[in-house]
Structures are given as structure tokens and as C-alpha cells.
Design an enzyme around this catalytic site. Structure first.
Site, short mmCIF file in Angstrom:
data_model
loop_
_atom_site.label_atom_id
_atom_site.label_comp_id
_atom_site.label_asym_id
_atom_site.label_seq_id
_atom_site.Cartn_x
_atom_site.Cartn_y
_atom_site.Cartn_z
N ASP A 341 0.85 -1.18 0.00
CA ASP A 341 0.00 0.00 0.00
C ASP A 341 0.89 1.24 0.00
O ASP A 341 2.07 1.17 0.32
CB ASP A 341 -0.90 0.04 1.24
CG ASP A 341 -1.92 -1.11 1.23
OD1 ASP A 341 -2.58 -1.29 0.19
OD2 ASP A 341 -2.04 -1.81 2.25
N LYS A 342 0.29 2.37 -0.34
CA LYS A 342 1.07 3.60 -0.43
C LYS A 342 1.58 4.04 0.95
O LYS A 342 2.70 4.54 1.06
CB LYS A 342 0.23 4.72 -1.05
CG LYS A 342 1.04 5.92 -1.48
CD LYS A 342 2.05 5.56 -2.56
CE LYS A 342 2.91 6.74 -2.94
NZ LYS A 342 4.03 6.35 -3.81
#
Length: 348
Positions: A341-342
Site C-alpha cells: 500500500d502507499k
């Protein structure tokens, strides 16, 4: 073949770097005032930000004459132990400014007596709010999970920090970095060197990525990119550590990528390592290092025409382009690597 968001964001780096330098260079007096009673610098980061911190640590020690170290956040978040940080400038680095472990570690550092600075792309983020000074980078929104422009703008912020702490360098060279990144993107794609390296890496399971000194953080960052976007078992090592045993894994099925500025005290050792790898029958690919490294390797990507101290702002760019091209060649979407995920949260 269609392009990716990662490739688009690689191309946005010159503008992001210019905007970041315009915003942060005028803040050097403010940084110097906060740091005037400190002696040491403690960098707090994870992931790509930790690789940026490696650059910051080398820059501060080699050019500003201050001891610097990388923090162990678990001392604060898991062990919850106090450490005397009087006389310490704590610099927390996070692209989003939302990683709870990093925010908590910076709060811990302040409670232990440190002065605090945040380097983040997240204006108004928890990390920015926690620090006495927030150096907010101007990368804009970054969509692709692998960090590109947020990473290089972090390096720019750390270069500004180093100068504010007394680094004996020419600010004009830092100002040239965005133009050099722009030139290097075009030169890398026009050189024809990407295709043979992509072909060479497409059939291997692992690769060793090595550099030393100012370039060491770049080697670590390139290894991380190859892991997360191409699923390669990429080992990032200082070439000094590589020679102490791990070089045994370099063979005809495990090539080496060697990273260096075009000048500086670690270049001869990088060239010697390339010659040793090739002589042993393995492939050695170069990133930067000028003619000396290019001639010693099987194939090389061009590096920036910048002094060693500021070269990492552009030296990672050919590696970013290589990662993006290799991922697409392997049928992987580099924008959304599996399992990532970012914003990454670790346990507290």
C-alpha cells in the site's frame, strides 16, 4: 507497450525538484538556528525514506563534520526506553507523514531532549505537525506505489539540511540537479542500454546491487525498487560488505548492478569490483561511474554530471527507469505491486 503511472511520475521529477528547492532553500537560516546547539543528527525513517536517510547521514558526516546515525524506532515504540538525546537534531522522514511509528518516534525524540525536524510530502500531516520545523517537499500527489518523485525530493530536502548544517559545498550544483535529472531521463532512454539490461535481468531470480559512501543509499533504493516492483531477490550492499562474503552469491545466474557517481573516493573501488565480477564470469551492470565504470561492466546506464555530494538526486533515475521497464517486461504492473500500500504502518 503502454506506459505506466510510475513512468509518468519519474518524468515529473525535474519540476518537483525545482519546486522543492525553491521552497526549502530560503529556510536554511531557520534550520541553522534550530540546530545551533546540537552536535549530532539522528535520522528516523523506514523504507525508501530510510534509504534517503542513508544519503543524509553520509552527507552530514562527510561535508558538515557532524556525527550522524540512523535511529532504531523500536527502541521508542516497542521497548519504550528513554535515551539521552540532548544535543541531538532528530530528523524524521516520511513521504506521507502518516506512518504512526515515525510520528511516535519523533515525539519520543523530543521528549528525550532532541530538537526536531520533519521531512515529508504531507503538508499538515501528523509528522509535520509534530516537528519544530517541517520541510515539506513539493512532489505533488504520487499515485504509483513505488516512490520516485517523493524519494528524490526527500534527497533535495536533505541536501538543503546538510548545507544549513554547514556542508562546504556549492549551492549552484544543487540548483543544477533538476536540469540534470531531466537530461538523464532522456539520455537513459536514448542510449539503448536499458533493453539489454532488462533482457539480462528478465531471466534471473536474484541480483546484487552495490555502491559505497554517498552512493550507498542509491544502491539500497534501487534494490528495494527491484524487489517491490519486479519481485526480484535483490540484495543491496555496500561493496565493502559485499567483499566480506556475500560476493560468493554473484555468479552467471546472479548478476551485479554497481552504482557510483562519476567522481569521488569510492569510484575506483566500484570499478575494481566490476572488473572482479566480470573476470569471474558473471555479469556486471553499471549505473553512473563515468567511462571508467562503463568500460569495466557488461553494460552501463549513464549517470549524472554532478559532484558526488549531490549526485544521488539524479543517480537513482536510471535505476527507476530500469525498474519500470523490467516490471512491464515481466508482465507486472509497476504501479500496484502485490501486497503493498502507499502508506505502510508497522506495529507500535
Amino acid at each position: 507497450m503502454s506506459t505506466s503511472r510510475m513512468r509518468a511520475e519519474i518524468g515529473e521529477q525535474p519540476a518537483a525538484l525545482r519546486a522543492t528547492l525553491d521552497a526549502l532553500l530560503p529556510r536554511m537560516p531557520e534550520i541553522g538556528l534550530l540546530a545551533q546547539d546540537t552536535r549530532q543528527v539522528l535520522f528516523i525513517a523506514r523504507g525508501s525514506s530510510d534509504n534517503a536517510a542513508v544519503y543524509g547521514s553520509y552527507l552530514v558526516q562527510t561535508h558538515a563534520g557532524r556525527l550522524a546515525a540512523l535511529a532504531s524506532p523500536s527502541v521508542a515504540t516497542a521497548y519504550k526506553k528513554r535515551v539521552d538525546l540532548s544535543g541531538v537534531l532528530a530528523v524524521a522522514i516520511s513521504q506521507s507523514g502518516k506512518t504512526e511509528e515515525i510520528v511516535e518516534s519523533l515525539d519520543w525524540a523530543a521528549d528525550c531532549g532532541a530538537r526536531t525536524i520533519a521531512v515529508t510530502n504531507g503538508e499538515g500531516s501528523p509528522l509535520a505537525e509534530a516537528a519544530q520545523i517541517a520541510l515539506v517537499t513539493r512532489a505533488g500527489a504520487e499515485v504509483a506505489v513505488p516512490a520516485t518523485k517523493t524519494y528524490t525530493t526527500q534527497l533535495a530536502a536533505l541536501a538543503v539540511l546538510g548545507i544549513a548544517l554547514g556542508a562546504d559545498v556549492d549551492v549552484a550544483d544543487l540548483r543544477r540537479a533538476p536540469d540534470e535529472v531531466e537530461r538523464l531521463i532522456a539520455a537513459t532512454e536514448e542510449s539503448g542500454s536499458l533493453a539489454p539490461i532488462v533482457e539480462g535481468l528478465a531471466g534471473v531470480k536474484g541480483v546484487v546491487v552495490s555502491g559505497r559512501g554517498i552512493a550507498y543509499g542509491t544502491a539500497l533504493e534501487l534494490a528495494l525498487k527491484l524487489k517491490e516492483a519486479c519481485y526480484l531477490h535483490a540484495m543491496g550492499l555496500s561493496y565493502a560488505d559485499l567483499l566480506h562474503g556475500p560476493i560468493a552469491v554473484v555468479d552467471d545466474e546472479t548478476p551485479a548492478i554497481l552504482v557510483a557517481a562519476d567522481s569521488g573516493p569510492t569510484l575506483p573501488g566500484t570499478v575494481a569490483l566490476a572488473e572482479r565480477v566480470v573476470a569471474a564470469g558473471a555479469r556486471a551492470y553499471g549505473v553512473g561511474g563515468g567511462r571508467a565504470l562503463s568500460e569495466a561492466t557488461s553494460c552501463a546506464l549513464p549517470g549524472p554530471d554532478l559532484p558526488e555530494w549531490v549526485s544521488p538526486l539524479a543517480l537513482i533515475v536510471p535505476g527507476q527507469l530500469l525498474t519500470e521497464a523490467l516490471a512491464r517486461g515481466l508482465g507486472i504492473d509497476p504501479d500496484v505491486p502485490r501486497g503493498l500500500d502507499k502508506v505502510t504502518q508497522t506495529d507500535q
